[in-house]
Design an enzyme around this catalytic site. Sequence first.
Site, PDB file in Angstrom:
ATOM      1  N   GLY A  58     -19.236   3.373  -3.465  1.00 24.15           N
ATOM      2  CA  GLY A  58     -20.554   3.124  -2.949  1.00 24.15           C
ATOM      3  C   GLY A  58     -21.494   3.623  -3.832  1.00 24.15           C
ATOM      4  O   GLY A  58     -22.645   2.962  -3.867  1.00 24.15           O
TER       5      GLY A  58
ATOM      6  N   ASN B 185     -16.398   6.202  -5.240  1.00 26.81           N
ATOM      7  CA  ASN B 185     -16.426   5.188  -6.305  1.00 26.81           C
ATOM      8  C   ASN B 185     -17.428   3.991  -6.079  1.00 26.81           C
ATOM      9  O   ASN B 185     -18.216   3.640  -6.739  1.00 26.81           O
ATOM     10  CB  ASN B 185     -15.081   5.073  -6.905  1.00 26.81           C
ATOM     11  CG  ASN B 185     -15.181   3.999  -8.065  1.00 26.81           C
ATOM     12  OD1 ASN B 185     -15.836   4.182  -9.011  1.00 26.81           O
ATOM     13  ND2 ASN B 185     -14.192   3.141  -7.873  1.00 26.81           N
TER      14      ASN B 185
ATOM     15  N   LYS C  41       0.715  -1.216   0.037  1.00 22.80           N
ATOM     16  CA  LYS C  41      -0.029   0.075   0.115  1.00 22.80           C
ATOM     17  C   LYS C  41       0.886   1.123   0.077  1.00 22.80           C
ATOM     18  O   LYS C  41       1.999   1.166   0.348  1.00 22.80           O
ATOM     19  CB  LYS C  41      -1.101   0.121   1.369  1.00 22.80           C
ATOM     20  CG  LYS C  41      -2.074   1.067   0.963  1.00 22.80           C
ATOM     21  CD  LYS C  41      -3.134   0.226   0.390  1.00 22.80           C
ATOM     22  CE  LYS C  41      -4.709   0.975   0.298  1.00 22.80           C
ATOM     23  NZ  LYS C  41      -5.404  -0.096  -0.308  1.00 22.80           N
TER      24      LYS C  41
HETATM   25  N1  GLU Z   1      -7.101   0.050  -3.554  1.00 20.79           N
HETATM   26  C1  GLU Z   1      -7.733  -1.172  -3.819  1.00 20.79           C
HETATM   27  C2  GLU Z   1      -7.898  -1.921  -2.681  1.00 20.79           C
HETATM   28  O1  GLU Z   1      -7.778  -1.741  -1.481  1.00 20.79           O
HETATM   29  C3  GLU Z   1      -7.326  -1.696  -4.972  1.00 20.79           C
HETATM   30  C4  GLU Z   1      -6.032  -2.239  -4.986  1.00 20.79           C
HETATM   31  C5  GLU Z   1      -5.448  -2.801  -6.441  1.00 20.79           C
HETATM   32  O2  GLU Z   1      -6.160  -2.654  -7.202  1.00 20.79           O
HETATM   33  O3  GLU Z   1      -4.254  -3.183  -6.511  1.00 20.79           O
HETATM   34  O4  GLU Z   1      -8.329  -3.433  -2.668  1.00 20.79           O
END
Ligand code: GLU
Length: 416
Positions: free
Chosen positions: A219, A217, A103
Amino acid sequence: MATLFDNTLKRLIEAAEHLDLDPRFLEKLKNALEMTQARLPIRMDDGSTKSFLAFRCRYDDSLGPTKGGIRFHQQVNGDEVMALALMMTSKCAVMDLPFGGAKGGVMVDPHSLSNMEHESLSRAYVRAFAHVIGPDRDIPAPDVGTNEKTMAWMMDEYSTIVGKRTPAVITGKPVALGGSLGRDDATARGAYNIIEHKARTLGLKRGARVAIQGFGNAGMHMAQLMAADGYKIVAASDSKGAVHAPAGFDIGELLAAKLHGGNVTSMAGSAGVSEIPGDELLAVDCEVLVLAALENMVHKGNAGSIKARLIVELANGPVTPEADEVLKAMNVVILPDILTNAGGVTVSYFEWVQNREGDRWTLDQVHARLKTAMEREADAVWAYAREKNITLRTAAYVLALSRIAAAMEALGTDKF
Ligand code: GLU
């Protein structure tokens, strides 16, 4: 006070109790593989310079290159990024994707940025973390406060740095630049696939009333998909407040209010619609509560007021472990984040595959493969829950952990 990371790790540790696991595997998962912090100095439109704190955490790569979004939000901090990276590790494992978890984040209010400042910040992020990311190493994507435009700038910056066009370095791109069809509503659609697949088990009927916390997005797409299938959306909230329509919203009007008025509260005053304080949304009379805002929104202090019998976690970590206990005692069923909102990263995986093959799939292909994947892993989670008499959340973590542990085992003891 327990942090988001403490709470996330706690769930993994609890799940480990249901598996006959070599303790070394869990020990390894107690710390992130790699945590990088950087300062991003940006020239603002008024000529001044501002510096923003940024992070990228690669939590674990046992299952493959790490994967996870980049968040632009004023409350981003190292603990949160690490917790979300651990959730991504579990999420990719639940979906059986060949990815570890990661992340990233920048501590910034994205609404305070002009379009040009947003671009500068996105490019600066990639310059700072170009040595961390890569199509075979760590693949970012959108998260809260970022979107396909952010991904386009980031992909372009990375391609310039490495001297070749590299679409597979990032997912959630615009379709014109190698993004996948169906990525935009994938998070909501994946959750909806599970709801439909398990509707009978959950005792859910079309026509059931739904309240949605967080009208971003995920929701908004969820509201659209559920309304189209006959569910009744009776409440919605965003950062400015909430609106309540006991007889159900006209979904077209609600979406238009959000998109053109900026907030759901611009809907207040329409026939049958009343404005309520944002925190009263949880207590609205309904059968299904969709949590699509941020982490820790349902806690010990407000869990008891929930009327819904089913909670759908579209956000990451919206319910604290203490609230889990309260809700369990109330017999509320929770469809857990690491399974339920995994449609986003699953279609991200499809995008990465298409980029690497130089291929494009049709929308029907994406929808069909997403549905198959969501139903398959939902069945696996339900099977563990039944077999071990545990909640769906613990079962999802058990499934994740068993797959991560199998990969660690196969990598051999020299990796410890
Ligand atoms: N940010 C999204 C999640 O928390 C998507 C992560 C991704 O597509 O790599 O799952």
